[in-house]
Design a protein around this motif. Structure first.
Motif, PDB file in Angstrom:
ATOM      1  N   ILE A 143      31.201  39.822  36.859  1.00 25.84           N
ATOM      2  CA  ILE A 143      31.831  38.731  35.888  1.00 25.84           C
ATOM      3  C   ILE A 143      33.270  39.126  35.436  1.00 25.84           C
ATOM      4  N   VAL A 144      34.044  38.356  35.344  1.00 23.32           N
ATOM      5  CA  VAL A 144      35.491  38.347  34.702  1.00 23.32           C
ATOM      6  C   VAL A 144      35.358  37.041  33.712  1.00 23.32           C
ATOM      7  N   MET A 145      36.262  37.423  32.430  1.00 18.88           N
ATOM      8  CA  MET A 145      36.172  36.486  31.611  1.00 18.88           C
ATOM      9  C   MET A 145      37.830  36.166  30.687  1.00 18.88           C
ATOM     10  N   THR A 146      37.954  35.060  30.406  1.00 20.04           N
ATOM     11  CA  THR A 146      38.975  34.882  29.467  1.00 20.04           C
ATOM     12  C   THR A 146      38.601  33.681  28.388  1.00 20.04           C
ATOM     13  N   GLY A 147      37.256  33.271  28.419  1.00 22.08           N
ATOM     14  CA  GLY A 147      36.992  32.416  27.541  1.00 22.08           C
ATOM     15  C   GLY A 147      36.602  33.009  26.042  1.00 22.08           C
ATOM     16  N   GLU A 148      36.733  34.231  25.822  1.00 24.96           N
ATOM     17  CA  GLU A 148      36.385  34.950  24.634  1.00 24.96           C
ATOM     18  C   GLU A 148      37.557  34.456  23.712  1.00 24.96           C
ATOM     19  N   TRP A 193      42.688  38.382  35.637  1.00 24.50           N
ATOM     20  CA  TRP A 193      43.819  38.447  36.438  1.00 24.50           C
ATOM     21  C   TRP A 193      43.773  40.112  37.085  1.00 24.50           C
ATOM     22  N   ALA A 194      42.854  40.930  36.244  1.00 26.74           N
ATOM     23  CA  ALA A 194      42.893  42.391  36.814  1.00 26.74           C
ATOM     24  C   ALA A 194      42.001  42.455  38.095  1.00 26.74           C
ATOM     25  N   ALA A 195      41.010  41.829  37.984  1.00 24.59           N
ATOM     26  CA  ALA A 195      40.307  41.667  39.437  1.00 24.59           C
ATOM     27  C   ALA A 195      40.994  41.289  40.635  1.00 24.59           C
ATOM     28  N   GLY A 197      47.003  28.622  37.327  1.00 29.00           N
ATOM     29  CA  GLY A 197      45.612  27.906  37.373  1.00 29.00           C
ATOM     30  C   GLY A 197      46.028  26.624  36.473  1.00 29.00           C
ATOM     31  N   SER A 198      44.687  26.063  35.890  1.00 31.67           N
ATOM     32  CA  SER A 198      45.009  24.896  35.249  1.00 31.67           C
ATOM     33  C   SER A 198      45.456  24.928  33.994  1.00 31.67           C
ATOM     34  N   THR A 199      45.406  26.476  33.417  1.00 32.32           N
ATOM     35  CA  THR A 199      45.838  26.396  31.919  1.00 32.32           C
ATOM     36  C   THR A 199      47.047  27.500  31.821  1.00 32.32           C
ATOM     37  N   THR A 200      46.696  28.408  32.554  1.00 30.30           N
ATOM     38  CA  THR A 200      47.784  29.455  32.235  1.00 30.30           C
ATOM     39  C   THR A 200      48.466  30.051  33.762  1.00 30.30           C
ATOM     40  N   SER A 201      49.400  30.886  33.897  1.00 30.71           N
ATOM     41  CA  SER A 201      50.308  31.424  34.800  1.00 30.71           C
ATOM     42  C   SER A 201      50.228  32.890  34.564  1.00 30.71           C
ATOM     43  N   ASP A 202      49.643  33.599  35.547  1.00 32.22           N
ATOM     44  CA  ASP A 202      49.664  35.252  35.371  1.00 32.22           C
ATOM     45  C   ASP A 202      50.774  35.762  36.571  1.00 32.22           C
ATOM     46  N   ILE A 203      51.627  36.692  35.826  1.00 34.20           N
ATOM     47  CA  ILE A 203      52.790  37.278  36.788  1.00 34.20           C
ATOM     48  C   ILE A 203      52.404  38.767  36.729  1.00 34.20           C
ATOM     49  N   ILE A 204      51.775  39.391  37.650  1.00 39.95           N
ATOM     50  CA  ILE A 204      51.189  40.585  37.476  1.00 39.95           C
ATOM     51  C   ILE A 204      51.907  41.713  38.489  1.00 39.95           C
ATOM     52  N   PRO A 205      52.717  42.637  38.148  1.00 36.79           N
ATOM     53  CA  PRO A 205      53.265  43.595  38.736  1.00 36.79           C
ATOM     54  C   PRO A 205      52.232  44.566  39.592  1.00 36.79           C
ATOM     55  N   GLU A 217      42.511  27.625  51.044  1.00 39.13           N
ATOM     56  CA  GLU A 217      42.731  26.956  49.619  1.00 39.13           C
ATOM     57  C   GLU A 217      41.899  26.786  48.776  1.00 39.13           C
ATOM     58  N   GLU A 218      40.569  26.757  49.158  1.00 41.98           N
ATOM     59  CA  GLU A 218      39.637  26.606  48.290  1.00 41.98           C
ATOM     60  C   GLU A 218      39.300  27.976  47.466  1.00 41.98           C
ATOM     61  N   ILE A 219      39.444  29.055  48.135  1.00 44.54           N
ATOM     62  CA  ILE A 219      39.346  30.459  47.401  1.00 44.54           C
ATOM     63  C   ILE A 219      40.484  30.582  46.515  1.00 44.54           C
ATOM     64  N   SER A 220      41.765  30.249  47.004  1.00 43.62           N
ATOM     65  CA  SER A 220      42.864  30.447  45.998  1.00 43.62           C
ATOM     66  C   SER A 220      42.579  29.790  44.708  1.00 43.62           C
ATOM     67  N   LYS A 221      41.885  28.408  44.890  1.00 39.89           N
ATOM     68  CA  LYS A 221      41.674  27.908  43.356  1.00 39.89           C
ATOM     69  C   LYS A 221      40.795  28.756  42.395  1.00 39.89           C
ATOM     70  N   VAL A 222      39.986  29.529  42.937  1.00 37.05           N
ATOM     71  CA  VAL A 222      39.015  30.320  42.242  1.00 37.05           C
ATOM     72  C   VAL A 222      39.212  31.745  42.413  1.00 37.05           C
ATOM     73  N   PHE A 223      40.368  32.224  42.866  1.00 40.67           N
ATOM     74  CA  PHE A 223      40.638  33.421  43.125  1.00 40.67           C
ATOM     75  C   PHE A 223      39.963  34.790  42.261  1.00 40.67           C
ATOM     76  N   PRO A 224      40.194  34.814  41.238  1.00 40.67           N
ATOM     77  CA  PRO A 224      39.559  36.090  40.368  1.00 40.67           C
ATOM     78  C   PRO A 224      38.009  35.970  40.423  1.00 40.67           C
ATOM     79  N   ALA A 225      37.334  34.812  40.660  1.00 38.25           N
ATOM     80  CA  ALA A 225      35.655  34.952  40.812  1.00 38.25           C
ATOM     81  C   ALA A 225      35.688  35.627  42.179  1.00 38.25           C
ATOM     82  N   TYR A 226      36.385  35.077  43.303  1.00 37.80           N
ATOM     83  CA  TYR A 226      36.211  35.642  44.475  1.00 37.80           C
ATOM     84  C   TYR A 226      36.683  37.249  44.414  1.00 37.80           C
TER      85      TYR A 226
END
Length: 324
Positions: A56-61, A113-115, A133-141, A307-316
């Protein structure tokens, strides 16, 4: 890899599900702030998929129905543990590692994003992982396989590693203070009249099936509906504004997001000495354009994993890390 190992990415608006072998990919619109059905839907998922292990990963908190992040994390953990059983559930923290009970609960906040970064780092090594994603954009070095990003959303906003704008749910008024129309520049109305989903539906970047969030007015998801919502951004209806102007506004939305994305990527790239991008999410098209403008190599997660995995990549990614 195993379909019995699944990952969950529980956001404020969307909960995403993926198995470690990529055969299961699901997206559920479950806004936490609106009498959420998250606990019930998680139980349905558990009964239907019968997973042996869950990451499990989350951002809903961060949802404003919670007094603070710890309350949000506890709510999500109770929902997950009740559905799957605490013995099956493993939580990933902001370092991209599985959390032990001894660690701080707050380290679980905003860790999806860390996963992703940990899996990308393992497979692609040095790069900037960008997920729109639908709501935010992560830019992770990512350097030597490890992320070098701030550990909270607050820190990442300060460091241009997070842009709070996405492909579907972003209010157009937050992106555009003015728009250029045939008759000249026009100020926009600071109301939730239309979202980025409307703009990208008109431009053909998404279709109605990909328009998974609520519409601003509760109406339909046709192009005519989207045009009507966008016209309200300038306090007009479709009898007052040309169709060409509505499409022009949609184009200015896209240009604004790509410019902001390129600016943030450039800042992160200069700070970390990186010039290669790994692009994921519903907004991969924006990342590719931003990378081209910067002259950076861009590796598509869609091309690499599908393409489908890209849309849910943190879960994958969470599922893959647990199944490693």
């Amino acid at each position: 890899m195993d379909s019995k190992v699944i990952g969950l990415d529980i956001g404020g608006a969307n909960t995403k599900v993926a198995s470690s072998d990529g055969t299961i990919v699901e997206l559920h619109y479950l806004p936490l702030w609106k009498n959420t059905r998250l606990p019930e839907v998680l139980k349905e998922i558990a009964q239907r998929l019968q997973p042996e292990k869950v990451a499990i990963v989350m951002t809903g908190e961060l949802a404003d129905c919670f007094e603070d992040k710890e309350q949000g994390i506890r709510f999500i953990k109770v929902a997950v543990d009740s559905a799957f059983g605490p013995s099956k559930a493993s939580y990933i923290n902001s370092m991209g590692r599985f959390q032990s009970e001894a660690n701080s609960l707050r380290e679980l906040a905003a860790a999806n994003w860390a996963a992703s970064a940990r899996l990308i780092g393992t497979e692609l090594r040095d790069c900037i992982f960008v997920d729109v994603g639908s709501t935010t954009s992560d830019i992770i070095p990512i350097i030597s396989g490890e992320h070098r990003a701030g550990l909270t959303d607050f820190e990442r906003l300060v460091r241009s590693e997070l842009i709070y704008a996405g492909t579907l749910r972003t209010n157009l008024a937050t992106l555009l203070e003015k728009v250029k129309l045939e008759r000249g520049w026009c100020r926009t109305a600071s109301e939730l009249f239309a979202t980025t989903a409307d703009a990208y539906l008109l431009l053909g970047e998404i279709d109605e099936k990909m328009y998974t969030c609520e519409t601003a007015d509760g109406a339909g998801r046709s192009k005519k509906d989207a045009m009507r919502r966008i016209s309200r951004l300038v306090c007009a209806d479709l009898s007052e504004i040309r169709e060409e102007d509505v499409y022009e506004i949609a184009g200015q939305v896209k240009e604004k997001q790509i410019s902001a994305l390129a600016e943030a990527i450039s800042e992160v790239a200069q700070r970390n000495g990186l010039e290669r991008i790994a692009a994921a999410g519903l907004g991969e098209f924006m990342i590719k354009e931003a990378s081209e403008r910067l002259g950076f190599e861009c590796i598509s997660v869609s091309g690499h994993w599908g393409e489908e995995i890209s849309k849910v990549f943190p879960a994958y990614a969470a599922a893959r890390l647990l199944d490693a």
